[in-house]
Write an enzyme that holds these catalytic residues in place. Sequence first.
Site, PDB file in Angstrom:
ATOM      1  CG  HIS A 146      -0.332   0.454   2.590  1.00 54.79           C
ATOM      2  ND1 HIS A 146       0.588  -0.444   3.097  1.00 54.79           N
ATOM      3  CD2 HIS A 146      -0.093   1.292   3.199  1.00 54.79           C
ATOM      4  CE1 HIS A 146       0.858   0.021   4.044  1.00 54.79           C
ATOM      5  NE2 HIS A 146       0.546   1.105   4.328  1.00 54.79           N
TER       6      HIS A 146
HETATM    7  N1  UDP Z   1      -3.653  -5.410   8.916  1.00 60.11           N
HETATM    8  C1  UDP Z   1      -4.867  -5.950   8.868  1.00 60.11           C
HETATM    9  N2  UDP Z   1      -5.568  -6.446   7.834  1.00 60.11           N
HETATM   10  C2  UDP Z   1      -5.177  -6.313   6.653  1.00 60.11           C
HETATM   11  C3  UDP Z   1      -3.702  -5.509   6.462  1.00 60.11           C
HETATM   12  C4  UDP Z   1      -3.057  -5.112   7.465  1.00 60.11           C
HETATM   13  O1  UDP Z   1      -5.447  -6.174  10.157  1.00 60.11           O
HETATM   14  O2  UDP Z   1      -5.923  -6.581   5.502  1.00 60.11           O
HETATM   15  C5  UDP Z   1      -3.022  -4.818  10.166  1.00 60.11           C
HETATM   16  C6  UDP Z   1      -1.731  -5.523  10.177  1.00 60.11           C
HETATM   17  O3  UDP Z   1      -1.526  -6.855  10.751  1.00 60.11           O
HETATM   18  C7  UDP Z   1      -0.882  -4.367  10.935  1.00 60.11           C
HETATM   19  C8  UDP Z   1      -1.674  -3.071  10.442  1.00 60.11           C
HETATM   20  O4  UDP Z   1      -2.822  -3.290   9.821  1.00 60.11           O
HETATM   21  O5  UDP Z   1      -1.192  -4.536  12.394  1.00 60.11           O
HETATM   22  C9  UDP Z   1      -0.620  -2.469   9.300  1.00 60.11           C
HETATM   23  O6  UDP Z   1      -1.351  -1.652   8.776  1.00 60.11           O
HETATM   24  P1  UDP Z   1      -0.782  -0.888   7.399  1.00 60.11           P
HETATM   25  O7  UDP Z   1      -0.138  -1.858   6.695  1.00 60.11           O
HETATM   26  O8  UDP Z   1      -1.920  -0.338   6.837  1.00 60.11           O
HETATM   27  O9  UDP Z   1       0.107   0.280   7.997  1.00 60.11           O
HETATM   28  P2  UDP Z   1       1.753   0.408   8.340  1.00 60.11           P
HETATM   29  O10 UDP Z   1       2.014  -0.442   9.410  1.00 60.11           O
HETATM   30  O11 UDP Z   1       2.539   0.285   7.101  1.00 60.11           O
HETATM   31  O12 UDP Z   1       1.771   1.985   8.763  1.00 60.11           O
END
Ligand code: UDP
Length: 350
Positions: free
Chosen positions: A207
């Site tokens: 993403h």
């Molecule tokens: N996550 C979730 N469902 C999904 C994809 C991600 O629950 O379909 C959770 C993942 O396990 C983690 C968090 O969302 O705890 C990560 O969010 P994201 O990847 O959007 O953001 P980033 O961590 O890159 O800031």
Amino acid sequence: MTKKIISVVGARPQFIKAAAVSRAIGETDGLSEAMIHTGQHFDANMSDVFFEELGIPKPRHHLDINGGGHGYMTGRMLMAIEPILIAEKPDWVVVYGDTNSTLAGSLAASKLHIPVAHVEAGLRSFNRRMPEEINRLVTDHLSTLHLCPTAGATANLAAEGVVKGVHHVGDVMYDATLFAIGKAKTGSNILSDLALKPTRYAVATVHRAENTDDPKNLGAVVQFLRTQARKHQVVLPLHPRTRQAASRMGVDFDGLQVIEPVGYLDMVKLLHHAAEVYTDSGGLQKEAYFHRVPCTTLRDETEWTETITNGWNRLWKGPERADQREITEYGEGRAAFEIANLLKASNHVM
Ligand code: UDP
């Protein structure tokens, strides 16, 4: 006297972090909390599901601000948060991570002389083309309490001259994983729903703007995942931004098992039984380690360098993984309680 905390959340990873911290605040005498949800993420499977599954208190203020460019979104949030803080008069504003909601919350509060506590302070990619890096840099320099997940994060802050109010508390996402892992055992049927066999599939997420906003980069990521799909089935819960970008650019996901974004219990279950993780997510890189699953990061750098040096992660264009060692700096699942205690103990007047 009870200290009043306003927390500002808006995006998926912030709901997961806030779930751990809200629970700890709720169990700490002398603290009360009200939440502002900016609305940055708004789909039921990107927002509501986390509030329901993780028992996060209903936000007192919902701003419903999303879409548009960075300036438009952040500016509208700033305008909306300011009068709420004036009316609520909190002792602390707590912000999480590195999104536009983080930046708007910390800017609004600091201009009103309300101290800011930043959960996940000090992370750096050293790549200022990432919007997240700008949000982190500004937030860290406006914050009073810097709640760092790793030793490296405290070192990054020190290198920028930020040494006051810096605490290595551990990673609240580890707290969240420990909370969810038992619930996921009975609360998620995702393996049978998707007909997946433990250790016979991989989980992927994509993403980041650098991967979704350029057809060449998105095409290369999808090609990489297709190559992995020769080894094992690749399950890809697709972020709405990536879905929109792919349909705009005419990129297809043939050969991958694309599903809608999943709730946290399903994600914990998927990760726990996966053979490998491929991701550009910050959170997932560590969660892969929490479940002791090897990760490949679909980026050219990472903020979570300890996952690489300890052999659990690699950059997709980098060398093979090093020998695996345990990582102790994320703590023992008590980071959120350390944060609550610091919020209670710190008396700060700006
Ligand atoms: N996550 C979730 N469902 C999904 C994809 C991600 O629950 O379909 C959770 C993942 O396990 C983690 C968090 O969302 O705890 C990560 O969010 P994201 O990847 O959007 O953001 P980033 O961590 O890159 O800031």
